[in-house]
Design an enzyme around this catalytic site. Sequence first.
Site, short mmCIF file in Angstrom:
data_model
loop_
_atom_site.label_atom_id
_atom_site.label_comp_id
_atom_site.label_asym_id
_atom_site.label_seq_id
_atom_site.Cartn_x
_atom_site.Cartn_y
_atom_site.Cartn_z
N GLY A 214 0.77 -1.23 0.00
CA GLY A 214 0.00 0.00 0.00
C GLY A 214 0.80 1.29 0.00
N ASP A 215 2.11 1.18 0.22
CA ASP A 215 2.94 2.39 0.25
C ASP A 215 4.37 2.06 -0.17
OD1 ASP A 215 3.35 5.09 0.56
OD2 ASP A 215 3.64 5.01 2.73
N PHE A 216 4.48 1.37 -1.31
CA PHE A 216 5.79 0.93 -1.82
C PHE A 216 6.45 2.15 -2.46
CE2 PHE A 216 8.60 -1.97 -4.29
CZ PHE A 216 8.90 -2.88 -3.28
#
Length: 357
Positions: A214-216
């Site tokens: 979700g927050d790569f």
Amino acid sequence: MSVKCPTPNLSQSQVVEMVKRLFMLTPSEICSLPSYEDQNFYVAAMEGGEYVLKIMNSEDSKNHAMIEVQTYAMLFLHQNGLPAQTALPTTSGQLMSMEEIDCGYGCQKYLVRLLTYLPGTTISKAPLTPQLLYETGKMAARMDKILLELKHPHLNTLQRDTLNCTLSNVPLLETYISVLDGHPLQEVVKSVIHQYKTSVAPKCSDFHKCIIHGDFNDLNVLVRPDDLSDGYRISGIIDFGDMSSGYYIYELAITIMHMMTVHPKPIEVAGAVLAGWESVLPLKEVEKDCLYVLVLSRFCQFLVLPRRALSLRPDNAKYLIRSFRECDQCLHQLWELGKEQVETVWFQSAAQFSDRT
């Protein structure tokens, strides 16, 4: 009456006491690490070893089950050969501890974990060669493919319908659009939200479902020099705080968007990332068709949400405004070029890269 603030603000002396009491380790070095809502510290121990002490904000700390899933997911990835952190047990054998702490505005409860330290620098500080971008896309896909096999009794906590920054919640940006009053891209953001609602949302049922990081982003992917080449290799994946149920195409769009913000020629990023991704997880045509709008949507989230957060947390300005200018420029460029031209560049580049590999 105490003022409630969800973000922890521990002093170094509090950190030393906590590490000694919970983990029987004596810090020889402590330094603060960047974080959006939590508090992170690098800790070197006199007994040996390097760690990251992570103190969750008091709001997320209330969801013990969700943090438990995130912690287990990191271990699961580590066990399957990916460079993810693992949590050290406390003296009582638990992987996390709920601590009641006074950070200067009354006692509040915070979940605390001591994670292994992964050496390396953030990918934002490395030359983003086509090969490194390819490996980034490949690593993101490998991660999601492994997470598809994750089993845990509390997986339902990853259905995070109220998390503003998930791509499923792009329409919620309309609630905060006033933070862009006077901004030259406000109308573009409104148009992107409309395109998301009309051309992406109706097709979500056709996307590959999965669990995503979700927050790569450029701060959550670590790299080290590769002894076998002149480039860099990925040495760490950190910060699973935005982990949620979603779709493969969401993870890919998020990865592309964030790599664009730290590349001198943003339009050239997606081809290599896409090629790396599809070497592991080929996309459906319907997913490819939505990729452009999803990347735009992620840029819109990062135009709106940090500005709203800044109005609430001006003390966190350094972290929040770090990519304002890059997001503005990238969104403007992609919008001006248009879907057809951008997709031509992306997909032709991906095909050419795949041919070379």
